[in-house]
Design a protein around this motif. Structure first.
Motif, short mmCIF file in Angstrom:
data_model
loop_
_atom_site.label_atom_id
_atom_site.label_comp_id
_atom_site.label_asym_id
_atom_site.label_seq_id
_atom_site.Cartn_x
_atom_site.Cartn_y
_atom_site.Cartn_z
N MET A 1 0.84 -1.20 0.00
CA MET A 1 0.00 0.00 0.00
C MET A 1 0.88 1.25 0.00
SD MET A 1 -3.39 0.46 2.29
CE MET A 1 -4.21 -0.99 1.68
N ASN A 2 0.44 2.26 -0.70
CA ASN A 2 1.19 3.50 -0.89
C ASN A 2 1.58 4.14 0.45
OD1 ASN A 2 1.37 6.42 -1.14
ND2 ASN A 2 0.99 6.02 -3.33
N ALA A 3 2.89 4.42 0.62
CA ALA A 3 3.41 4.93 1.90
C ALA A 3 2.81 6.30 2.22
CB ALA A 3 4.93 5.01 1.85
N ASP A 4 2.59 7.09 1.19
CA ASP A 4 2.04 8.42 1.41
C ASP A 4 0.61 8.32 1.97
OD1 ASP A 4 1.81 11.25 1.17
OD2 ASP A 4 0.55 10.90 -0.61
N VAL A 5 -0.16 7.38 1.42
CA VAL A 5 -1.55 7.20 1.91
C VAL A 5 -1.53 6.73 3.36
CG1 VAL A 5 -3.68 5.86 1.61
CG2 VAL A 5 -2.44 6.68 -0.40
N LEU A 6 -0.63 5.79 3.66
CA LEU A 6 -0.54 5.30 5.04
C LEU A 6 -0.20 6.45 5.99
CD1 LEU A 6 1.32 1.87 4.60
CD2 LEU A 6 -1.12 2.28 4.97
N ALA A 7 0.71 7.31 5.57
CA ALA A 7 1.11 8.44 6.43
C ALA A 7 -0.07 9.39 6.64
CB ALA A 7 2.29 9.18 5.80
N ARG A 8 -0.84 9.63 5.59
CA ARG A 8 -2.00 10.53 5.71
C ARG A 8 -3.04 9.92 6.66
NH1 ARG A 8 -4.42 11.93 0.04
NH2 ARG A 8 -5.82 13.19 1.32
N LEU A 9 -3.23 8.59 6.56
CA LEU A 9 -4.23 7.94 7.43
C LEU A 9 -3.80 8.00 8.89
CD1 LEU A 9 -5.16 4.86 5.20
CD2 LEU A 9 -6.65 6.78 5.83
N LYS A 10 -2.51 7.79 9.14
CA LYS A 10 -2.00 7.86 10.51
C LYS A 10 -2.22 9.27 11.06
CE LYS A 10 1.69 4.48 9.80
NZ LYS A 10 3.12 4.33 9.54
N ASP A 11 -1.93 10.24 10.22
CA ASP A 11 -2.08 11.63 10.64
C ASP A 11 -3.56 11.92 10.97
OD1 ASP A 11 -0.90 14.13 11.04
OD2 ASP A 11 -1.87 14.84 9.18
N ALA A 12 -4.46 11.40 10.12
CA ALA A 12 -5.89 11.66 10.35
C ALA A 12 -6.38 11.02 11.64
CB ALA A 12 -6.70 11.09 9.16
N ALA A 13 -5.78 9.89 12.00
CA ALA A 13 -6.23 9.18 13.21
C ALA A 13 -5.59 9.74 14.47
CB ALA A 13 -5.91 7.68 13.08
N GLY A 14 -4.52 10.49 14.33
CA GLY A 14 -3.87 11.06 15.51
C GLY A 14 -2.89 10.08 16.13
N PRO A 15 -2.01 10.60 17.04
CA PRO A 15 -0.91 9.78 17.55
C PRO A 15 -1.36 8.51 18.27
CG PRO A 15 -0.85 12.03 18.47
CD PRO A 15 -1.99 11.98 17.51
N LYS A 16 -2.50 8.55 18.98
CA LYS A 16 -2.96 7.35 19.67
C LYS A 16 -3.92 6.53 18.81
CE LYS A 16 -2.85 9.19 24.34
NZ LYS A 16 -3.69 9.87 25.31
N GLY A 17 -4.14 6.98 17.60
CA GLY A 17 -5.21 6.41 16.79
C GLY A 17 -4.76 5.39 15.76
N PHE A 18 -3.54 4.88 15.88
CA PHE A 18 -3.13 3.85 14.91
C PHE A 18 -2.08 2.94 15.53
CE2 PHE A 18 0.02 7.16 14.29
CZ PHE A 18 1.20 6.44 14.14
N SER A 19 -1.89 1.78 14.90
CA SER A 19 -0.84 0.87 15.33
C SER A 19 -0.31 0.10 14.14
CB SER A 19 -1.39 -0.12 16.36
OG SER A 19 -0.39 -1.07 16.68
N VAL A 20 1.01 -0.10 14.15
CA VAL A 20 1.64 -1.00 13.16
C VAL A 20 2.35 -2.12 13.90
CG1 VAL A 20 1.90 0.65 11.26
CG2 VAL A 20 3.64 0.55 13.04
N ASP A 21 2.08 -2.24 15.20
CA ASP A 21 2.72 -3.24 16.05
C ASP A 21 2.08 -4.61 15.80
OD1 ASP A 21 3.60 -4.87 18.02
OD2 ASP A 21 2.78 -3.70 19.70
N PRO A 22 2.85 -5.57 15.24
CA PRO A 22 2.26 -6.87 14.90
C PRO A 22 1.58 -7.54 16.10
CG PRO A 22 4.49 -6.71 14.02
CD PRO A 22 4.28 -5.49 14.87
N ALA A 23 2.15 -7.36 17.31
CA ALA A 23 1.57 -8.02 18.48
C ALA A 23 0.20 -7.42 18.81
CB ALA A 23 2.51 -7.86 19.68
N GLU A 24 0.06 -6.12 18.62
CA GLU A 24 -1.24 -5.50 18.89
C GLU A 24 -2.25 -5.85 17.79
OE1 GLU A 24 -1.23 -1.23 19.46
OE2 GLU A 24 -3.43 -1.18 19.57
#
Ligand SMILES: Cc1cc2nc3c(=O)[nH]c(=O)nc-3n(C[C@H](O)[C@H](O)[C@H](O)COP(=O)(O)OP(=O)(O)OC[C@H]3O[C@@H](n4cnc5c(N)ncnc54)[C@H](O)[C@@H]3O)c2cc1C
Length: 467
Positions: A1-24
Motif C-alpha cells: 500500500m502506498n506509503a504516502d496514503v498510510l502516512a495521511r491515514l495515521k495523521d488523520a487518526a492522531g498519535p494514539k489512533g493507529f498501530s503497526v505493532d504486529p503483536a497489537e
C-alpha cells in the motif's frame, strides 16, 4: 500500500489512533472459530466521529479499501481484512453519550460493548434487552451491522427493532446524523435501516440511539421435557396465551446437545428425572404482582395433561434460573469440545420447524452417515442453530471437508420452507455464494445498486456480502 496514503491515514487518526505493532494487530486478524485469517499494513483506532470522517475521505479519494471491526466476534468472516485492507477498529469510540430515562432511550458510541450498554441501562434502572453469548466483547456497532438476534428476540425483536436513530459516516466521509430519538418519524425513506445489517459495506456506524425498557422485576423460568418439536411449537402458543405474551425466551434443545453439556461442562447436571428427546427452556418476565411463576406452573401442568410435556422444572431461585440458563448457554462450548462440527444458522416460519427438522436431519444423514444432529436455538423466532457433530470416532478433517456439501443440503431444505440460510450471523464471506443462489435476481440487483450508490469506489469492506 502506498506509503504516502498510510502516512495521511495515521495523521488523520492522531498519535494514539493507529498501530503497526504486529503483536497489537494479531488478535484482530483471527476470528473466533479460527476459520479466517487476515493481514493488514495498518490498524486505525479513531476516537471520534470526526476522525472516522477524515479517514474515510482519504480512503475514498485514494481508493484505499478499509474493513470496520468492533469486537471481532462475527461468525461469517466479515470483520477480517482478508485482502490486506486497512483495519478500522471502533473500540476506542466507547462513550455512553446520554441515558434518557424519561424518554426510555440512550445514545451510545459504536465501540461500547453490548455488556457495557446493558450496564449503562441498568445503572439508570432501565433494561436493554439485546443479549448474546458474546456480549462481553461484541460492540453496539457490530451488533447493529449484523442485526444481531439472541435470546430475547421473541419479545423485544432483533437489534434493528431496538434502534431509534443512527450516526453513520459515509464512504466519502460525509456524516449522516440521524441520531434522533423519535418513536414516530414518517419523513420519507428510513435511511438508518439501510446500514443496519449491512455488515460495514455501506457506511460506518459511529453511534446509535437505542430503545430502553422497564426492568422485569421477576422472571419465571422453566426447563420443559417435550416429546418432539411439534409439541414444543404447540406449547409455545399455550404459554404465550397463558402469560399474555410475556415470554421473552423460548429455546429448543435436543437431548444430544444436553448430553454434550453434561459430558463437557464441569458442574452441569440434568435437572429432570428421566431423559427426554427434546427440551424447551422458556422464560417470562414482568412485574412481581403478575405472579408469573404460578402462571407458568399452572400452564405447564395443563400442558402435561394434554401430552405436550412429560416433565418440567420451574426455577425457584435466581441461582436455579442461572443454572438452567447455563445448560443453554454452554451448548456451543460443549459442542466445540466434542470435536469438529458443521453449523447452520437458519430460520423458517415457526410452525414449519417440526417439518423442517423431520426433513433436514435425514437429508444430512444421507450425505454424511453417522453425523450426530445437535439442533438447538431460538424456536420462538423460528431460528435454529442446526448443527451436526462428527460421527463418533470419525475423522474431524474428513467431516469438515463436507462443509459446503452439507450446507447446500440444509439450505436447499430451508429454501423449500421459504426460510433464511442466515437468520442471525449475516453473510460476510462465508455465505456470499449462497446469497446469490437463494435471493432473487431482482433483490440482488437492488442490493448492488445501493452498494454502487453509497460506495462507488468499493472501499467499504470490499468482497463482503456481495462480490
Ligand atoms: C460465542 C458467540 C456467540 C454468539 N451468539 C450470537 C447470537 O446469539 N446472536 C447473534 O446474532 N450473533 C451471535 N454471535 C455473533 C456475533 O457476536 C455478532 O454478530 C455480533 O453482533 C458481532 O459484533 P462485533 O462487535 O463483534 O462485530 P465484528 O465481529 O467486529 O463485526 C461484524 C461485522 O460488522 C461490521 N462492523 C463492525 N462494527 C461496525 C461499525 N461500527 N460500522 C459498520 N460496520 C461494522 C464488520 O465489518 C463485520 O462485517 C455470537 C458469536 C460468538 C463468538
Amino acid at each position: 500500500m502506498n506509503a504516502d496514503v498510510l502516512a495521511r491515514l495515521k495523521d488523520a487518526a492522531g498519535p494514539k489512533g493507529f498501530s503497526v505493532d504486529p503483536a497489537e494487530i494479531a488478535p484482530h486478524l483471527e476470528e473466533w472459530r479460527g476459520t479466517w485469517h487476515g493481514h493488514t499494513p495498518l490498524l486505525l483506532k479513531p476516537a471520534t466521529t470526526a476522525d472516522v470522517s477524515r479517514i474515510l475521505s482519504i480512503c475514498n479519494e485514494t481508493a484505499t479499501p478499509i474493513v470496520p471491526q468492533g469486537g471481532n466476534t462475527g461468525l461469517v468472516g466479515g470483520q477480517i481484512p482478508l485482502g490486506g485492507e486497512i483495519l478500522l477498529s471502533l473500540a476506542r469510540m466507547s462513550r455512553v453519550r446520554r441515558v434518557d430515562k424519561a424518554g426510555a432511550n440512550m445514545i451510545v458510541e459504536a465501540g461500547v460493548t453490548l455488556a457495557g450498554a446493558q450496564v449503562a441501562a441498568s445503572d439508570a434502572e432501565m433494561y436493554f434487552p439485546l443479549s448474546i453469548a458474546s456480549e462481553g466483547s461484541a460492540t453496539i456497532g457490530g451488533n447493529l451491522s449484523t442485526n444481531a438476534g439472541g435470546v430475547h428476540v421473541l419479545r423485544y425483536g432483533m437489534a434493528r427493532d431496538l434502534v431509534l436513530g443512527l450516526e453513520v459516516v459515509l464512504a466519502d466521509g460525509r456524516v449522516l446524523d440521524m441520531l434522533r430519538t423519535l418513536r414516530k418519524d414518517n419523513t420519507g425513506y428510513d435511511l438508518k435501516n439501510l446500514f443496519i445489517g449491512a455488515e460495514g459495506t455501506l457506511g460506518i456506524i459511529t453511534a446509535a440511539a437505542l430503545k430502553l425498557f422497564p426492568q422485569p422485576a421477576e422472571y419465571a423460568t422453566a426447563l420443559v421435557a417435550v416429546p418432539d418439536p411439534r409439541a414444543a411449537v404447540d406449547l409455545l402458543a399455550q404459554l404465550q396465551s397463558a402469560t399474555g405474551g410475556l415470554l421473552s425466551a423460548y429455546e429448543l434443545i435436543a437431548r444430544s446437545g444436553l448430553e454434550l453439556v453434561l459430558a463437557h461442562i464441569p458442574g452441569a447436571g440434568d435437572p429432570l428425572q428421566a431423559p427426554s428427546p427434546w427440551y424447551v427452556l422458556a422464560e417470562a418476565g414482568g412485574a412481581a404482582r403478575f405472579a408469573l411463576r404460578q402462571v407458568l406452573e399452572d400452564a405447564l401442568a395443563a400442558a402435561m395433561e394434554a401430552g405436550l410435556a412429560s416433565d418440567a422444572v420451574v426455577a425457584s431461585s435466581e441461582a436455579q434460573r442461572a443454572s438452567l440458563w447455563r445448560l443453554r448457554e454452554n451448548l456451543s462450548e460443549a459442542q466445540k469440545k466434542e470435536g469438529a462440527s458443521l453449523k447452520h444458522d437458519i430460520a423458517v416460519p415457526v410452525a414449519a420447524i417440526p417439518d423442517f427438522v423431520a426433513r433436514a436431519i435425514p437429508a444430512v444423514l444421507t450425505a454424511v452417515p453417522g453425523a450426530r444432529p445437535v439442533p438447538f436455538g431460538h424456536l420462538g423466532d423460528g431460528n435454529l442453530h442446526f448443527n451436526f457433530s462428527l460421527p463418533k470416532g470419525g475423522d474431524g478433517d474428513a467431516f469438515l471437508a463436507k462443509r459446503a456439501e452439507v450446507a447446500r443440503v440444509v439450505h436447499d431444505v430451508v429454501h423449500d420452507f421459504q426460510g433464511s440460510m442466515s437468520a442471525e450471523h449475516g453473510i460476510g464471506v462465508m455465505k456470499r455464494d449462497e446469497l446469490l443462489r437463494y435471493k432473487s435476481a431482482a433483490e440482488i440487483g437492488v442490493m448492488r445498486a445501493l452498494k454502487r450508490l453509497l460506495d462507488p469506489n468499493d472501499i467499504l469492506n470490499p468482497g463482503k456480502v456481495l462480490t
